[in-house]
Design an enzyme around this catalytic site. Structure first.
Site, mmCIF file in Angstrom:
data_model
loop_
_atom_site.group_PDB
_atom_site.id
_atom_site.type_symbol
_atom_site.label_atom_id
_atom_site.label_comp_id
_atom_site.label_asym_id
_atom_site.label_seq_id
_atom_site.Cartn_x
_atom_site.Cartn_y
_atom_site.Cartn_z
ATOM 1 N N ASP A 33 8.978 26.891 6.901
ATOM 2 C CA ASP A 33 7.787 26.718 7.755
ATOM 3 C C ASP A 33 7.015 25.441 7.420
ATOM 4 O O ASP A 33 5.947 25.196 7.966
ATOM 5 C CB ASP A 33 6.864 27.938 7.638
ATOM 6 C CG ASP A 33 6.338 28.133 6.214
ATOM 7 O OD1 ASP A 33 6.676 27.319 5.332
ATOM 8 O OD2 ASP A 33 5.594 29.101 5.981
ATOM 9 N N GLU A 35 5.703 24.607 4.420
ATOM 10 C CA GLU A 35 4.849 24.683 3.226
ATOM 11 C C GLU A 35 5.572 24.106 2.014
ATOM 12 O O GLU A 35 6.790 24.204 1.882
ATOM 13 C CB GLU A 35 4.447 26.136 2.957
ATOM 14 C CG GLU A 35 3.413 26.640 3.948
ATOM 15 C CD GLU A 35 2.855 28.003 3.574
ATOM 16 O OE1 GLU A 35 3.332 28.610 2.584
ATOM 17 O OE2 GLU A 35 1.943 28.462 4.277
ATOM 18 N N ARG A 88 -11.277 5.808 2.393
ATOM 19 C CA ARG A 88 -12.054 4.970 3.321
ATOM 20 C C ARG A 88 -13.006 5.816 4.175
ATOM 21 O O ARG A 88 -13.899 5.283 4.801
ATOM 22 C CB ARG A 88 -11.105 4.151 4.213
ATOM 23 C CG ARG A 88 -10.485 2.984 3.453
ATOM 24 C CD ARG A 88 -9.429 2.270 4.266
ATOM 25 N NE ARG A 88 -8.248 3.114 4.428
ATOM 26 C CZ ARG A 88 -7.173 2.780 5.157
ATOM 27 N NH1 ARG A 88 -7.155 1.621 5.776
ATOM 28 N NH2 ARG A 88 -6.137 3.580 5.234
ATOM 29 N N ASP A 159 -12.316 -10.133 4.195
ATOM 30 C CA ASP A 159 -13.721 -9.834 4.508
ATOM 31 C C ASP A 159 -14.531 -9.972 3.233
ATOM 32 O O ASP A 159 -13.980 -10.036 2.129
ATOM 33 C CB ASP A 159 -13.897 -8.442 5.145
ATOM 34 C CG ASP A 159 -13.371 -7.318 4.260
ATOM 35 O OD1 ASP A 159 -13.634 -7.335 3.040
ATOM 36 O OD2 ASP A 159 -12.690 -6.419 4.775
ATOM 37 N N LYS A 183 -15.310 -10.246 8.880
ATOM 38 C CA LYS A 183 -14.450 -9.377 9.685
ATOM 39 C C LYS A 183 -15.268 -8.353 10.460
ATOM 40 O O LYS A 183 -16.244 -7.810 9.958
ATOM 41 C CB LYS A 183 -13.493 -8.653 8.732
ATOM 42 C CG LYS A 183 -12.758 -7.481 9.339
ATOM 43 C CD LYS A 183 -11.733 -6.941 8.341
ATOM 44 C CE LYS A 183 -11.614 -5.454 8.391
ATOM 45 N NZ LYS A 183 -10.751 -4.893 7.364
ATOM 46 N N ARG A 185 -14.316 -4.873 12.802
ATOM 47 C CA ARG A 185 -13.272 -4.015 13.387
ATOM 48 C C ARG A 185 -13.897 -3.087 14.429
ATOM 49 O O ARG A 185 -14.900 -2.434 14.162
ATOM 50 C CB ARG A 185 -12.599 -3.161 12.300
ATOM 51 C CG ARG A 185 -11.391 -2.378 12.862
ATOM 52 C CD ARG A 185 -10.944 -1.302 11.900
ATOM 53 N NE ARG A 185 -10.332 -1.790 10.693
ATOM 54 C CZ ARG A 185 -9.026 -2.023 10.540
ATOM 55 N NH1 ARG A 185 -8.205 -1.836 11.543
ATOM 56 N NH2 ARG A 185 -8.569 -2.458 9.387
ATOM 57 N N ASP A 210 -6.248 -8.327 -0.468
ATOM 58 C CA ASP A 210 -7.073 -7.200 -0.015
ATOM 59 C C ASP A 210 -6.739 -5.980 -0.864
ATOM 60 O O ASP A 210 -5.740 -5.974 -1.590
ATOM 61 C CB ASP A 210 -6.805 -6.909 1.470
ATOM 62 C CG ASP A 210 -8.014 -6.282 2.175
ATOM 63 O OD1 ASP A 210 -8.988 -5.906 1.494
ATOM 64 O OD2 ASP A 210 -7.975 -6.166 3.413
#
Ligand code: R5P
Length: 283
Positions: A33, A35, A88, A159, A183, A185, A210
């Site tokens: 299934d 899991e 994030r 950025d 930057k 977005r 980055d």
């Protein structure tokens, strides 16, 4: 004993060598299934679970490993998260949205005595953990695979938030200037708009740095925004997520080479963060 998650085996093996601890052979299973299940060998004393959480399954597997090592006899659990997914989402960007980084940190923190994570997007997420959490800066490792003969290099951040990363890589490399783009977005479309940096790049080697490359939109937009032709463009990211055709975007933007670490194991993972983790553990 070091107990690896299924997607962090290389970094866990490096760490085991660095700190001279045994490396557990874990069985990773999946039921019909969908899991997940893990099985760890008998434990004694401290277990160091090393597991990046780059997917929802990896989050579940980390919680299972923490629980399994205690069941198997560990009396102390240290959790090393080379790459923490959902970091994030460190605030509710719109009303009605969750602070997912906090929800994850609470769940992870409930199964461990201490957490160590590497170059998180937002260090303030440390406060979300209910146990002590240390954050390592592994950006300096990105200098290692760079050619020794860079021409008048500029270490660029896509950025302003990544300027310290660019400085760390420059310092580790030993020479060069640093600069950053501006930057923006679009949260709906994901489109990235970049305003060029101020330095003159003509004929110089560029290293764009980055914390994460996900879709590659940020990096490629930054490189496309350069007004003049640099000599060569190298790209480095601590966490090379590389989804959605990121490498092709970077190649089309004229990138000569992409370097990442093994916080996420990808073809570009040229350097290991294990020595940085080992330094902290041996302090
Ligand atoms: C965001 O601010 C991060 O530092 C990275 O710039 C971002 O996650 C990169 O994402 P993508 O490669 O999708 O543009």
């Amino acid at each position: 004993m070091i107990v690896p998650g299924s997607s962090s085996q290389a970094v866990a093996a490096e760490l085991a060598t660095e700190i001279d601890e045994p490396l557990a052979e874990v069985e990773y299973r999946r039921f019909a299934d969908g899991e997940l299940l893990v099985e760890v060998p008998p434990q004694d004393g401290r277990a160091i679970v090393v597991a990046a959480t780059g997917s929802s399954d990896a989050h579940i597997q980390l919680l299972q490993l923490q629980d399994a090592v205690r069941e198997a006899g560990a009396d102390e659990v240290l959790t090393v998260i080379p790459y923490m997914g959902y970091a994030r989402q460190d605030r509710a960007f719109e009303s009605g949205q969750p602070v997912t980084a906090r929800a994850m940190a609470k769940a992870i923190g409930s199964g461990t005595d201490r957490v160590l994570t590497v170059s998180p997007h937002e260090p303030a997420i440390r406060e979300f953990f209910p146990v002590p959490c240390e954050m390592l800066d592994a950006a300096g490792r990105l200098a290692e695979p760079l050619p020794a003969d860079l021409t008048d290099p500029i270490f660029l951040a896509p950025d302003r938030g990544a300027i310290d990363l660019a400085k760390t890589v420059r310092d580790a490399y030993g020479t060069g200037e640093t600069d950053a783009f501006e930057k923006h977005r679009d949260r709906e479309t994901g489109a990235v708009e970049i305003t060029p940096a101020t330095l003159d790049v003509a004929g110089r080697d560029l290293v764009v740095v980055d914390d994460i490359i996900a879709t590659g939109r940020t990096m490629s937009a930054a490189i496309d925004a350069l007004g003049e032709e640099p000599a060569r463009v190298f790209v480095g990211a601590v966490h090379p997520l590389l989804v959605d055709g990121a490498l092709a975007k970077l190649a089309n933007a004229g990138v000569k080479a992409v370097y990442g670490t093994d916080t996420i194991e990808r073809s570009v993972s040229e350097v290991s963060v294990a020595p940085v983790i080992a330094d902290l553990l041996q302090d």
